[in-house]
Design a protein around this motif. Structure first.
Motif, PDB file in Angstrom:
ATOM      1  N   PRO A  79     -28.610 -66.448   9.850  1.00  0.00           N
ATOM      2  CA  PRO A  79     -27.496 -66.176   8.961  1.00  0.00           C
ATOM      3  C   PRO A  79     -26.629 -65.167   9.739  1.00  0.00           C
ATOM      4  O   PRO A  79     -26.735 -64.716  10.816  1.00  0.00           O
ATOM      5  CB  PRO A  79     -28.226 -65.496   7.842  1.00  0.00           C
ATOM      6  N   GLY A  80     -25.560 -64.741   9.113  1.00  0.00           N
ATOM      7  CA  GLY A  80     -24.278 -63.898   9.601  1.00  0.00           C
ATOM      8  C   GLY A  80     -25.096 -62.415   9.362  1.00  0.00           C
ATOM      9  O   GLY A  80     -26.189 -62.309   8.741  1.00  0.00           O
ATOM     10  N   GLY A  81     -24.477 -61.479   9.895  1.00  0.00           N
ATOM     11  CA  GLY A  81     -25.003 -60.185   9.754  1.00  0.00           C
ATOM     12  C   GLY A  81     -24.037 -59.100   9.657  1.00  0.00           C
ATOM     13  O   GLY A  81     -22.709 -59.232   9.504  1.00  0.00           O
ATOM     14  N   PRO A  82     -24.292 -57.596   9.793  1.00  0.00           N
ATOM     15  CA  PRO A  82     -23.400 -56.592   9.907  1.00  0.00           C
ATOM     16  C   PRO A  82     -22.345 -56.856  10.702  1.00  0.00           C
ATOM     17  O   PRO A  82     -21.122 -56.339  10.442  1.00  0.00           O
ATOM     18  CB  PRO A  82     -24.202 -55.456  10.098  1.00  0.00           C
ATOM     19  N   THR A  83     -22.531 -57.413  12.139  1.00  0.00           N
ATOM     20  CA  THR A  83     -21.242 -57.412  12.925  1.00  0.00           C
ATOM     21  C   THR A  83     -20.309 -58.320  12.583  1.00  0.00           C
ATOM     22  O   THR A  83     -19.048 -58.278  12.819  1.00  0.00           O
ATOM     23  CB  THR A  83     -22.123 -58.003  14.244  1.00  0.00           C
ATOM     24  N   ALA A  84     -20.656 -59.468  11.795  1.00  0.00           N
ATOM     25  CA  ALA A  84     -19.639 -60.192  11.230  1.00  0.00           C
ATOM     26  C   ALA A  84     -18.899 -59.302  10.331  1.00  0.00           C
ATOM     27  O   ALA A  84     -17.492 -59.648  10.153  1.00  0.00           O
ATOM     28  CB  ALA A  84     -20.317 -61.424  10.537  1.00  0.00           C
ATOM     29  N   ASN A  85     -19.465 -58.565   9.505  1.00  0.00           N
ATOM     30  CA  ASN A  85     -18.618 -57.838   8.387  1.00  0.00           C
ATOM     31  C   ASN A  85     -17.690 -56.889   9.123  1.00  0.00           C
ATOM     32  O   ASN A  85     -16.404 -56.618   8.652  1.00  0.00           O
ATOM     33  CB  ASN A  85     -19.608 -57.075   7.650  1.00  0.00           C
ATOM     34  N   ASN A  91     -10.139 -57.116  11.441  1.00  0.00           N
ATOM     35  CA  ASN A  91      -9.148 -58.130  11.300  1.00  0.00           C
ATOM     36  C   ASN A  91      -8.504 -58.748   9.834  1.00  0.00           C
ATOM     37  O   ASN A  91      -8.202 -59.720   9.968  1.00  0.00           O
ATOM     38  CB  ASN A  91      -9.803 -59.482  12.132  1.00  0.00           C
ATOM     39  N   LYS A  92      -8.786 -57.400   9.159  1.00  0.00           N
ATOM     40  CA  LYS A  92      -8.250 -57.697   7.672  1.00  0.00           C
ATOM     41  C   LYS A  92      -8.633 -58.712   6.858  1.00  0.00           C
ATOM     42  O   LYS A  92      -7.895 -59.317   6.241  1.00  0.00           O
ATOM     43  CB  LYS A  92      -6.704 -57.945   7.828  1.00  0.00           C
ATOM     44  N   GLY A  93     -10.107 -59.171   7.273  1.00  0.00           N
ATOM     45  CA  GLY A  93     -10.537 -60.206   6.324  1.00  0.00           C
ATOM     46  C   GLY A  93     -10.903 -59.767   5.110  1.00  0.00           C
ATOM     47  O   GLY A  93     -11.099 -58.252   4.797  1.00  0.00           O
ATOM     48  N   ASP A  94     -11.673 -60.464   4.232  1.00  0.00           N
ATOM     49  CA  ASP A  94     -12.107 -59.986   2.594  1.00  0.00           C
ATOM     50  C   ASP A  94     -13.580 -59.528   3.087  1.00  0.00           C
ATOM     51  O   ASP A  94     -14.325 -60.302   3.008  1.00  0.00           O
ATOM     52  CB  ASP A  94     -12.029 -61.218   1.895  1.00  0.00           C
ATOM     53  N   VAL A  95     -13.703 -58.249   3.194  1.00  0.00           N
ATOM     54  CA  VAL A  95     -14.976 -57.813   3.380  1.00  0.00           C
ATOM     55  C   VAL A  95     -15.941 -57.949   2.309  1.00  0.00           C
ATOM     56  O   VAL A  95     -17.067 -58.103   2.607  1.00  0.00           O
ATOM     57  CB  VAL A  95     -15.038 -56.328   3.866  1.00  0.00           C
ATOM     58  N   ALA A  96     -15.401 -57.933   1.030  1.00  0.00           N
ATOM     59  CA  ALA A  96     -16.277 -58.270  -0.158  1.00  0.00           C
ATOM     60  C   ALA A  96     -16.984 -59.409   0.066  1.00  0.00           C
ATOM     61  O   ALA A  96     -18.288 -59.653  -0.218  1.00  0.00           O
ATOM     62  CB  ALA A  96     -15.561 -57.736  -1.236  1.00  0.00           C
ATOM     63  N   LEU A  97     -16.250 -60.276   0.375  1.00  0.00           N
ATOM     64  CA  LEU A  97     -16.601 -61.823   0.625  1.00  0.00           C
ATOM     65  C   LEU A  97     -17.671 -62.050   1.659  1.00  0.00           C
ATOM     66  O   LEU A  97     -18.732 -62.650   1.524  1.00  0.00           O
ATOM     67  CB  LEU A  97     -15.407 -62.821   0.992  1.00  0.00           C
ATOM     68  N   ASN A  98     -17.521 -61.174   2.983  1.00  0.00           N
ATOM     69  CA  ASN A  98     -18.378 -61.236   3.898  1.00  0.00           C
ATOM     70  C   ASN A  98     -19.882 -60.684   3.572  1.00  0.00           C
ATOM     71  O   ASN A  98     -20.852 -61.245   3.836  1.00  0.00           O
ATOM     72  CB  ASN A  98     -17.961 -60.177   5.036  1.00  0.00           C
ATOM     73  N   ILE A  99     -19.786 -59.456   2.781  1.00  0.00           N
ATOM     74  CA  ILE A  99     -21.222 -59.073   2.354  1.00  0.00           C
ATOM     75  C   ILE A  99     -21.866 -59.856   1.330  1.00  0.00           C
ATOM     76  O   ILE A  99     -22.937 -60.056   1.361  1.00  0.00           O
ATOM     77  CB  ILE A  99     -20.745 -57.804   1.800  1.00  0.00           C
ATOM     78  N   THR A 100     -20.939 -60.392   0.361  1.00  0.00           N
ATOM     79  CA  THR A 100     -21.744 -61.482  -0.550  1.00  0.00           C
ATOM     80  C   THR A 100     -22.237 -62.758   0.151  1.00  0.00           C
ATOM     81  O   THR A 100     -23.208 -63.082  -0.300  1.00  0.00           O
ATOM     82  CB  THR A 100     -20.480 -62.061  -1.435  1.00  0.00           C
ATOM     83  N   CYS A 232     -14.755 -65.946   6.089  1.00  0.00           N
ATOM     84  CA  CYS A 232     -15.498 -66.992   6.528  1.00  0.00           C
ATOM     85  C   CYS A 232     -15.601 -67.414   8.057  1.00  0.00           C
ATOM     86  O   CYS A 232     -16.708 -67.758   8.620  1.00  0.00           O
ATOM     87  CB  CYS A 232     -14.907 -68.148   5.874  1.00  0.00           C
ATOM     88  N   THR A 233     -14.533 -67.153   8.905  1.00  0.00           N
ATOM     89  CA  THR A 233     -14.488 -67.267  10.192  1.00  0.00           C
ATOM     90  C   THR A 233     -15.671 -66.435  11.025  1.00  0.00           C
ATOM     91  O   THR A 233     -16.275 -67.151  11.825  1.00  0.00           O
ATOM     92  CB  THR A 233     -13.175 -66.759  10.774  1.00  0.00           C
ATOM     93  N   PHE A 234     -15.545 -65.312  10.606  1.00  0.00           N
ATOM     94  CA  PHE A 234     -16.602 -64.284  11.362  1.00  0.00           C
ATOM     95  C   PHE A 234     -17.961 -64.445  10.559  1.00  0.00           C
ATOM     96  O   PHE A 234     -18.973 -64.225  11.558  1.00  0.00           O
ATOM     97  CB  PHE A 234     -15.932 -62.898  11.091  1.00  0.00           C
ATOM     98  N   GLU A 235     -18.085 -64.810   9.279  1.00  0.00           N
ATOM     99  CA  GLU A 235     -19.439 -64.848   8.888  1.00  0.00           C
ATOM    100  C   GLU A 235     -20.291 -66.176   9.388  1.00  0.00           C
ATOM    101  O   GLU A 235     -21.331 -66.124   9.714  1.00  0.00           O
ATOM    102  CB  GLU A 235     -19.387 -65.061   7.362  1.00  0.00           C
TER     103      GLU A 235
END
Length: 295
Positions: A79-85, A91-100, A232-235
């Motif tokens: 899975p993705g992890g904290p580094t993706a967040n 890079n001004k992504g939606d961090v709440a989406l990343n954490i979810t 989504c890109t980084f996750e």
């Protein structure tokens, strides 16, 4: 530097950075994310189906040695992890989406990771043994991700002025932390880099670039708002290599299987930084598209 750095300093530092992310989040941010189940489905489908299928294809096309092929499959299923967040945050992504997505993906990986690893062992090694994922490693991801974020959100709710003043400082610390982490990854594997890259470098580079490319283009084609696209890109593009290496060494008891994750932990910082710089030049859409009521 030794393994003590990786086992102690890294989780603590990641937790501090995640608390910094929480300073910019509110409970309403997560409620907004849950109104867009399509985004969550796209990200999870890309991670669990498209990337693992792509990794399998890379293994076949490049004719990887069996142990390295299992390692690449293990990496793709992680899975993705904290580094993706953190990358999404910078890079001004939606961090709440990343954490979810991290929370969803981590829970799902309890079932998908053993399944994919077992299939890989059967196909590439004709191994009939089965494995299970250590629950303490999954719990560690939650402890590093969820709890610090909740603390940061609580600070923002109770002390809003403090969270605003700490915003730029935390962003600077995040950049510094990523630089330190990348330097440490290089230093830790400095004697094996040439050998590792020669054996599986092409495969990890292809998987990393494809992960970021798919993570950005697929949501974009589905007309997802830009900030969610970046999340989504980084996750999708940044895997939890710590989990992959832990399973390879502790559960499968094979260092060779951990090599793709070790190389990926270096490659992903380079590609994610470049990719982040490229997409950061695009104008961010802070408001969801009005034409997306049924997402």
């Amino acid at each position: 530097m030794d393994s003590g750095f990786f086992s102690l300093f890294l989780p603590i530092t990641l937790a501090i950075m995640m608390m910094g992310l929480g300073l910019e989040l509110t409970f309403k941010d997560f409620l907004k994310v849950l109104r867009y189940p399509k985004v969550i489905f796209i990200a999870l489908f890309s991670q669990l189906v498209i990337l693992t299928s792509l990794a399998f294809l890379i293994c076949l096309v490049l004719n990887l040695p069996p142990l390295l092929a299992v390692g690449l499959m293990l990496l793709s299923a992680s899975p993705g992890g904290p580094t993706a967040n953190l990358f999404s945050y910078l890079n001004k992504g939606d961090v709440a989406l990343n954490i979810t997505l991290t929370a969803f993906n981590t829970v799902i990986s309890l079932f998908t990771l053993p399944f994919i690893i077992n299939l890989s062992l059967h196909y590439f090694l004709a191994d009939q043994s089965s494995i299970s994922l250590p629950p303490e490693k999954i719990m560690q991801v939650f402890l590093i991700t969820i709890i610090p974020v909740m603390i940061g959100m609580l600070v923002r709710a109770k002390l809003p002025q403090l969270s605003i003043s700490a915003h730029h400082t935390m962003r600077l610390l995040s950049v510094s932390f990523l630089c330190i982490l990348f330097t440490f990854a290089i230093f830790r594997e400095r004697f094996n880099l040439i050998e590792y890259f020669a054996s599986v470098g092409t495969a990890t580079v292809l998987l990393c670039f494809s992960s970021l490319f798919i993570g950005y283009c697929l949501p974009l084609m589905m007309k997802i708002p830009e900030r969610m696209v970046r999340a989504c890109t980084f996750e999708i593009g940044i895997h939890n290599t710590a989990i992959a290496m832990t399973i390879a060494i502790s559960v499968l008891d094979n260092v060779t299987i951990a090599i793709p994750a070790g190389i990926y932990s270096i490659v992903m910082y380079v590609f994610a930084t470049i990719f982040g710089w490229m997409i950061s030049r695009q104008k961010v859409n802070y408001r969801p598209n009005r034409h997306l009521p049924n997402l």
